[in-house]
Design a protein around this motif. Structure first.
Motif, PDB file in Angstrom:
ATOM      1  N   ASP A  38     -73.828  58.046 106.323  1.00 24.57           N
ATOM      2  CA  ASP A  38     -73.762  56.664 106.806  1.00 24.57           C
ATOM      3  C   ASP A  38     -74.382  55.675 105.821  1.00 24.57           C
ATOM      4  O   ASP A  38     -75.316  54.943 106.147  1.00 24.57           O
ATOM      5  N   THR A 157     -75.274  61.228 122.504  1.00 19.12           N
ATOM      6  CA  THR A 157     -76.683  61.566 122.332  1.00 19.12           C
ATOM      7  C   THR A 157     -77.609  60.398 122.649  1.00 19.12           C
ATOM      8  O   THR A 157     -78.823  60.560 122.657  1.00 19.12           O
ATOM      9  N   THR A 212     -74.104  66.378 117.352  1.00 20.37           N
ATOM     10  CA  THR A 212     -74.820  65.431 116.510  1.00 20.37           C
ATOM     11  C   THR A 212     -76.203  65.171 117.113  1.00 20.37           C
ATOM     12  O   THR A 212     -76.605  65.852 118.053  1.00 20.37           O
ATOM     13  N   TYR A 227     -82.861  63.264 119.367  1.00 18.68           N
ATOM     14  CA  TYR A 227     -82.604  64.371 118.456  1.00 18.68           C
ATOM     15  C   TYR A 227     -82.985  65.718 119.040  1.00 18.68           C
ATOM     16  O   TYR A 227     -83.869  65.838 119.888  1.00 18.68           O
ATOM     17  N   ARG A 245     -79.452  60.778 109.040  1.00 19.47           N
ATOM     18  CA  ARG A 245     -80.700  60.346 108.391  1.00 19.47           C
ATOM     19  C   ARG A 245     -81.622  61.506 108.063  1.00 19.47           C
ATOM     20  O   ARG A 245     -82.374  61.433 107.082  1.00 19.47           O
TER      21      ARG A 245
HETATM   22  O1  6AU Z   1     -78.409  61.748 112.370  1.00 26.67           O
HETATM   23  P1  6AU Z   1     -78.292  60.266 112.581  1.00 26.67           P
HETATM   24  O2  6AU Z   1     -78.957  59.797 113.839  1.00 26.67           O
HETATM   25  O3  6AU Z   1     -78.683  59.451 111.381  1.00 26.67           O
HETATM   26  O4  6AU Z   1     -76.714  59.973 112.727  1.00 26.67           O
HETATM   27  C1  6AU Z   1     -75.942  60.495 113.770  1.00 26.67           C
HETATM   28  C2  6AU Z   1     -74.461  60.219 113.522  1.00 26.67           C
HETATM   29  C3  6AU Z   1     -74.095  58.749 113.488  1.00 26.67           C
HETATM   30  C4  6AU Z   1     -73.519  58.472 114.872  1.00 26.67           C
HETATM   31  O5  6AU Z   1     -72.517  57.473 114.813  1.00 26.67           O
HETATM   32  C5  6AU Z   1     -72.934  59.824 115.271  1.00 26.67           C
HETATM   33  O6  6AU Z   1     -73.690  60.816 114.562  1.00 26.67           O
HETATM   34  N1  6AU Z   1     -72.990  60.147 116.733  1.00 26.67           N
HETATM   35  C6  6AU Z   1     -71.833  60.582 117.432  1.00 26.67           C
HETATM   36  C7  6AU Z   1     -70.592  60.985 116.805  1.00 26.67           C
HETATM   37  C8  6AU Z   1     -70.569  61.851 115.646  1.00 26.67           C
HETATM   38  O7  6AU Z   1     -69.512  60.784 117.309  1.00 26.67           O
HETATM   39  C9  6AU Z   1     -71.879  60.764 118.808  1.00 26.67           C
HETATM   40  C10 6AU Z   1     -73.097  60.665 119.489  1.00 26.67           C
HETATM   41  O8  6AU Z   1     -73.176  60.889 120.694  1.00 26.67           O
HETATM   42  N2  6AU Z   1     -74.226  60.358 118.773  1.00 26.67           N
HETATM   43  C11 6AU Z   1     -74.203  60.116 117.418  1.00 26.67           C
HETATM   44  O9  6AU Z   1     -75.273  59.883 116.835  1.00 26.67           O
HETATM   45  O10 6AU Z   1     -73.089  58.562 112.486  1.00 26.67           O
END
Ligand code: 6AU
Length: 273
Positions: A38, A157, A212, A227, A245
């Motif tokens: 991202d 999430t 995720t 998380y 991240r």
């Molecule tokens: O590990 P992070 O928190 O930096 O990033 C999590 C990534 C981000 C969100 O847009 C995505 O996962 N995401 C999604 C997806 C993949 O569809 C669904 C969700 O429920 N939560 C989430 O964080 O790019």
């Protein structure tokens, strides 16, 4: 669920060609890591893809957050996908009427159908969104059909997510109705035995679960992200763990990617024993 089987075994028996390819990549690279890249410039994206490429199975993009998107973004990403043998997942989260999502997926400024192996959608609009995207990806004159697949965003999430209960069950029903296009889910656990589904599973049902919200050093962020660890996600049924991240914002992103790869693979081995 078939989550007790190895990726290799699932690659041999899965009815969907893109799912087979996903499992083959995971097996070949001993990685179930999807990096969520991202970042906001093409150079950062391609730099990450090249440095992390050896340790990941999939790169996940939010192509619309790049400030300088161009055809070079795509040719660069595709070259690195071949060089390092990873697949591309555009996290567009389609959510509209069928006629609109077809135009957002195919053509337009981003030409997502031309380069993204995997896309995702939310089923708020109803089953028609899945039908519309499948129709575009599997049109007789579209050359990439067998290399295109959809993940249904069946849960989220973020704190207070409304994607629960009947909504999640409907996601499973729609996935069952489009087995040649729907690979599985973005969800926090394996789905299928979920209560309230109305479509019966087929014998060969083998949904691919992407989870995720995976992070080794944080419990969440200030905007409601929640998380869990690779071990916890894989224990609950994740086949692929998505980390953003936790990897790209670590002091050493390559080091972090190797760590997620190692832990993700160890948790997978423990599950299939
Ligand atoms: O590990 P992070 O928190 O930096 O990033 C999590 C990534 C981000 C969100 O847009 C995505 O996962 N995401 C999604 C997806 C993949 O569809 C669904 C969700 O429920 N939560 C989430 O964080 O790019």
């Amino acid at each position: 669920s078939k989550s007790h089987l190895t990726y290799g075994a699932r690659a041999r028996t899965h009815p969907n060609p893109l799912a087979r390819r996903l499992f083959e990549v995971a097996e070949a690279k001993q990685s179930n890591v999807t990096v969520s890249a991202d970042v906001t410039t093409t150079q950062e994206l391609l730099d990450l893809a090249d440095r992390l490429g050896p340790y990941i199975a999939v790169i996940k993009t939010h192509i619309d957050i790049l400030s300088d998107f161009s055809s070079e973004t795509i040719t660069g990403l595709q070259a690195l996908a071949s060089k390092h043998n990873f697949l591309i997942f555009e996290d567009r989260k389609f959510i509209d009427i069928g006629n609109t999502v077809q135009k957002q997926y195919h053509g337009g400024a981003l030409r997502i159908s031309e380069w993204a192996h995997i896309i995702n959608c939310a089923v708020l609009p109803g089953e028609g969104i899945v039908q519309a995207l499948a129709q575009t990806a599997q049109a007789p004159d579209f050359p990439h059909g067998p290399e295109r697949g959809l993940l249904i965003l069946a849960e989220m999430t973020s704190k207070g997510s409304l994607a629960t209960g009947a909504y999640t069950a409907a996601s499973v029903d729609y996935a069952r109705n489009y087995p040649s296009f729907v690979l599985g889910f973005v969800s926090t656990r394996s789905l299928g035995e979920a209560e309230g589904t109305t479509v019966a599973p087929s014998e060969e049902e083998d949904f691919v679960v992407f989870t995720t919200g995976v992070n080794l050093s944080s419990k969440g962020d200030k905007l409601g992200q929640q998380y869990q660890t690779p071990q916890s996600a894989i224990g609950r049924g994740a086949d692929f763990i998505i980390a953003g991240r936790g990897i790209y914002a670590a002091p050493d992103a390559v080091d972090a990617a190797r760590q997620y790869q190692q832990q993700g693979w160890a948790a997978y081995l423990a599950r299939v024993q």
